[in-house]
Design an enzyme around this catalytic site. Structure first.
Site, PDB file in Angstrom:
ATOM      1  N   THR A 278      -2.101  -6.537  -0.903  1.00 56.56           N
ATOM      2  CA  THR A 278      -2.918  -5.871   0.112  1.00 56.56           C
ATOM      3  C   THR A 278      -4.392  -6.038  -0.232  1.00 56.56           C
ATOM      4  OG1 THR A 278      -2.866  -3.768  -1.111  1.00 56.56           O
ATOM      5  CG2 THR A 278      -1.150  -4.123   0.553  1.00 56.56           C
TER       6      THR A 278
ATOM      7  N   ARG B 167      -8.320   3.155   6.981  1.00 58.32           N
ATOM      8  CA  ARG B 167      -7.464   4.122   6.306  1.00 58.32           C
ATOM      9  C   ARG B 167      -7.490   5.417   7.118  1.00 58.32           C
ATOM     10  NH1 ARG B 167      -5.409   0.455   4.085  1.00 58.32           N
ATOM     11  NH2 ARG B 167      -5.188   0.053   1.835  1.00 58.32           N
TER      12      ARG B 167
ATOM     13  N   TYR C  37      -0.841  -7.019   9.950  1.00 56.76           N
ATOM     14  CA  TYR C  37       0.523  -7.466   9.672  1.00 56.76           C
ATOM     15  C   TYR C  37       0.888  -8.813  10.282  1.00 56.76           C
ATOM     16  CZ  TYR C  37       3.192  -4.087   6.950  1.00 56.76           C
ATOM     17  OH  TYR C  37       3.727  -3.352   5.932  1.00 56.76           O
TER      18      TYR C  37
ATOM     19  N   THR D  10     -13.575   0.554   6.423  1.00 57.26           N
ATOM     20  CA  THR D  10     -13.961   1.009   5.089  1.00 57.26           C
ATOM     21  C   THR D  10     -12.714   1.341   4.264  1.00 57.26           C
ATOM     22  OG1 THR D  10     -13.992   3.365   5.617  1.00 57.26           O
ATOM     23  CG2 THR D  10     -15.977   2.101   6.139  1.00 57.26           C
TER      24      THR D  10
ATOM     25  N   HIS E   1       0.199   1.328  11.298  1.00 62.77           N
ATOM     26  CA  HIS E   1      -0.476   0.655  10.177  1.00 62.77           C
ATOM     27  C   HIS E   1      -0.049  -0.811  10.086  1.00 62.77           C
ATOM     28  CE1 HIS E   1      -2.329   1.538   5.940  1.00 62.77           C
ATOM     29  NE2 HIS E   1      -2.674   0.332   6.376  1.00 62.77           N
TER      30      HIS E   1
ATOM     31  N   ASP F 128     -23.110  -0.422   6.301  1.00 62.87           N
ATOM     32  CA  ASP F 128     -22.450  -0.451   4.993  1.00 62.87           C
ATOM     33  C   ASP F 128     -23.504  -0.140   3.939  1.00 62.87           C
ATOM     34  OD1 ASP F 128     -21.193  -1.110   2.532  1.00 62.87           O
ATOM     35  OD2 ASP F 128     -19.771  -2.391   3.593  1.00 62.87           O
TER      36      ASP F 128
ATOM     37  N   GLN G  95     -14.600  -7.691   3.602  1.00 61.65           N
ATOM     38  CA  GLN G  95     -13.916  -8.882   4.104  1.00 61.65           C
ATOM     39  C   GLN G  95     -13.525  -8.741   5.569  1.00 61.65           C
ATOM     40  OE1 GLN G  95     -12.621 -11.761   2.346  1.00 61.65           O
ATOM     41  NE2 GLN G  95     -12.832 -11.243   0.194  1.00 61.65           N
ATOM     42  N   VAL G  96     -12.927  -7.605   5.928  1.00 58.95           N
ATOM     43  CA  VAL G  96     -12.429  -7.429   7.295  1.00 58.95           C
ATOM     44  C   VAL G  96     -13.583  -7.271   8.279  1.00 58.95           C
ATOM     45  CG1 VAL G  96     -11.028  -6.018   8.826  1.00 58.95           C
ATOM     46  CG2 VAL G  96     -10.266  -6.432   6.491  1.00 58.95           C
TER      47      VAL G  96
ATOM     48  N   SER H  97       0.803  -1.229   0.000  1.00 59.29           N
ATOM     49  CA  SER H  97       0.000   0.000   0.000  1.00 59.29           C
ATOM     50  C   SER H  97       0.833   1.276   0.000  1.00 59.29           C
ATOM     51  CB  SER H  97      -0.943   0.012   1.209  1.00 59.29           C
ATOM     52  OG  SER H  97      -0.215  -0.079   2.420  1.00 59.29           O
TER      53      SER H  97
ATOM     54  N   GLU I 274      -0.147   9.746   7.219  1.00 62.38           N
ATOM     55  CA  GLU I 274       0.990   8.831   7.394  1.00 62.38           C
ATOM     56  C   GLU I 274       1.831   8.755   6.110  1.00 62.38           C
ATOM     57  OE1 GLU I 274      -0.545   4.378   6.601  1.00 62.38           O
ATOM     58  OE2 GLU I 274      -1.539   5.320   8.323  1.00 62.38           O
TER      59      GLU I 274
END
EC number: 1.1.1.290
Length: 376
Positions: free
Chosen positions: A67, A209, A259, A176, A255, A147, A127-128, A45, A238
């Site tokens: 990603t 984000r 990970y 989102t 971020h 959503d 998905q998340v 990303s 960032e």
């Protein structure tokens, strides 16, 4: 064939070297010159794929991002240039959900509440967000979903408006993408007006984000110091971080919510397999074959698990306080944000731990949560 990869993409060098000459470089500092004579580009990303980057890409035919998010890639530009594009949707969903659970579990311990007494509000049911909902279902923890795009598309799940979610949720978790256009833009979705409506006993977590939350407005809301809590894994500008915001946050991380080692392996193998299909090659990679054994691979339960057991299991796998402490210590140094991501430790997911116990231990919810279960 030349394949340019982000040097911080785990397992990429060993996998893609089976297909061609691999060149590894820093994803954030890629330039147009780096893409001269490159056939395929594998990114994360931090790389912005735009007209400037592609201005000298004379041979490029494939771009893959390891990603779930794709807002860093100008897909229309790639399509116009005839460049095939692929991403890794859902690769990080487990890690992000486990990050959120760790944050809330630690806050529960610190402030004397039970996660089982809270209602979660999940903004973004992709998905998340959907995986986080699945985890909450496993633990019988109530949640609300928002959503509007999914709702308009006919998704049959029960959705509520954003304002209703913000009013009725105790833990608000953002999942989102970042969008500025369309009927439901997410840029500053949580801005000054909405932040001021949040109660003193609510928790806001952004692992989506950075610009989804107006960071200046968040800072002003936290300065009221009425008990309202916020956790940021992503920041509006960032890798630049507003240092004045950090002391006000319950947890801050660079971020890294998604990970986990498994998630990174999934991301790399997903775009590797897609590239093999693109090339009509038979090679395929399974992320499970790349992963090492977890430092603590087995846990035995001798009785029915309880809230304390769950807390200990979750923190055994991932305790957000570790990353928060490193972030606060290092962030003032030059390049710290990216360096912490580059040198991130081999964090595992729940599935890396096998929990052994008998049928009286009530292992089914732990299995649904993602742990590997061995009943004896």
């Amino acid at each position: 064939m030349k394949i340019l990869i982000d040097e911080n993409m785990p397992y990429a060098a060993e996998l893609f070297s089976e297909l061609g000459e691999v060149i590894a470089k820093s994803g954030r500092t890629l330039t147009a010159d780096d893409l001269i004579d490159v056939d395929a580009l594998m990114i994360r990303s931090v790389t912005k794929v735009n007209s400037e980057l592609l201005s000298k890409a004379n041979k490029l035919s494939f771009v893959g991002t390891a990603t779930a998010g794709m807002d860093h890639v100008n897909q229309a530009l790639l399509k116009n240039k005839g460049v095939f594009f692929t991403a890794a949707p859902g690769c990080n969903k487990v890690g992000v959900a486990e990050y959120v659970l760790s944050c809330v579990m630690v806050l529960a311990q610190q402030h004397g509440f039970s996660i089982f007494d809270k209602t979660f509000g999940i903004i973004g049911a992709g998905q998340v967000g959907s995986y986080l909902a699945q985890c909450l279902d496993a633990l019988s923890i109530p949640y609300l979903l928002n959503d509007p795009i999914k709702e308009q598309e006919g998704d049959t799940r029960s959705f509520v408006s954003l304002d209703e979610l913000l009013e009725k949720s105790d833990v608000i978790s953002l999942h989102t993408p970042i969008t500025r256009d369309g009927n439901f833009p997410t840029h500053h979705l949580i801005g000054q007006e909405r932040l001021l409506t949040l109660r003193h006993d609510q928790i806001l977590i952004n692992a989506a984000r950075g610009p989804v939350v107006d960071n200046d407005a968040l800072k002003n809301r936290l300065l009221i110091q009425d008990g309202f809590k916020a956790v940021l894994d992503v920041f509006e500008f960032e890798p630049e971080v507003d240092i004045a915001l950090l002391p006000l946050l319950s947890f801050a991380t660079p971020h890294i919510a998604g990970y986990g080692l498994e998630g990174k392996a999934r991301g790399t193998t997903m775009i590797f397999n897609s590239f093999c299909e693109f090339l009509q090659r038979e090679e395929r990679a399974d992320p499970q074959n790349l992963l090492p054994v977890a430092p603590i691979p087995n846990v035995t339960l001798n009785q029915q698990w309880d809230h304390s057991t769950l807390h200990n299991l979750i923190q055994l796998v991932y305790d957000v306080r570790k990353d928060d402490a490193v972030f606060r210590k290092e962030i003032s140094t030059i390049g710290a944000f990216d360096n912490m991501r580059k040198d991130y430790w081999d964090r595992r997911e729940y599935s890396a731990i096998t929990i052994t116990g008998n049928k009286d231990c009530g292992l089914t919810p732990l299995k649904q949560l993602g742990f590997t279960i061995e009943e004896v």
